[in-house]
Design an enzyme around this catalytic site. Sequence first.
Site, short mmCIF file in Angstrom:
data_model
loop_
_atom_site.label_atom_id
_atom_site.label_comp_id
_atom_site.label_asym_id
_atom_site.label_seq_id
_atom_site.Cartn_x
_atom_site.Cartn_y
_atom_site.Cartn_z
N ARG A 29 0.84 -1.20 0.00
CA ARG A 29 0.00 0.00 0.00
C ARG A 29 0.88 1.26 0.00
O ARG A 29 1.10 1.86 -1.03
CB ARG A 29 -0.95 -0.03 1.22
N ASP A 30 1.44 1.61 1.15
CA ASP A 30 2.24 2.84 1.24
C ASP A 30 3.44 2.75 0.29
O ASP A 30 3.83 3.72 -0.34
CB ASP A 30 2.72 3.04 2.68
N CYS A 44 3.67 9.70 0.22
CA CYS A 44 2.27 10.12 0.17
C CYS A 44 2.06 11.00 -1.05
O CYS A 44 2.75 12.00 -1.23
CB CYS A 44 1.93 10.90 1.44
ZN ZN Z 1 3.51 6.51 5.05
#
Ligand code: ZN
Length: 314
Positions: A18-19, A244
């Site tokens: 994910r990240d 992000c």
């Molecule tokens: Zn992160």
Amino acid sequence: MTDKMYTSSIEMVEVSPRDGLQNERAIVATADKLTLIEQAIATGARRIEVTSFVNPKAVPQMAGAEQVCAGLPQRDDVTFIGLVMNPRGAERAIATGRIDQLGAVAVTTDRFAMANQGQTSDGSVEASKDIIRRAQAAGLTGQATIAASFGCPFEGEVAEDRVLAMAEAIAEADPVEIALADTIGVGNPAHVERLVTRVRDAIAPLPVRVHFHNTRGTGLANLWAAIGAGATVVDASIGGLGGCPFAPGAAGNVATEDVVYMLERAGIATGFDLDLLIETNRWLAGVMEKQLPAMVGKAGGFPRPETKRKEELA
Ligand code: ZN
């Protein structure tokens, strides 16, 4: 002698699917995401953030969250985590039938919360509590991460009292733990030690998890400070990928292989196999067609097998 008591083992959450991937431009195929998850399990991962249920228009890499879930291996001993930002995401994650835990995100400042998830900071606290309760109602568990706990890309310094108040509010919903995230990698070990200690005292017996990005080279130092202050769960990403999309200048997570190397050498068990992690790093570098940021992925472990043999002979 130090008077600080370090734990003998730590729990790690693997966040590479994910990240790790969400900030990468090249879209990774579902099959490769599933291979990454299976290889992470083979290296020792028992909690894995497998995807996020966000609008694919906002985060194209996370399109196909449902397909990833459909392909997850049947493993009762592994907790699969799905990141969600709102009720719609929670319902999607629950509907897959394959997610064990919902991860919610609260953000310390209004400007970052608006950029990241279209909410105010207070709104993100309420949304996190709602997501945790939806998870519990569906027979799952919930966890929460306080993003930008150590600094905000838009508003600068973040008051420790603000993070503390958010953690106390979220704790009312009874998550499995609360994480402090250094989303943009601006923290330093003294700050980390102070804030982890304060949050730990405020939410005990709930555990504190930490999530560090190595944007300015302080990731491992911060992680070590957090463990010394009583954090018992740490996020890491194989290869040190990550970032992000809504935080300008964000760089990779602390790398799983770097964290495992440091902790195991320091006598703190992680449950991971370093050699297999380095193999997985090589495989992932091939998929991403670039060298990954992890240091131990490049340098290898220590002592090397051949020197180990000499030591045994001596
Ligand atoms: Zn992160």
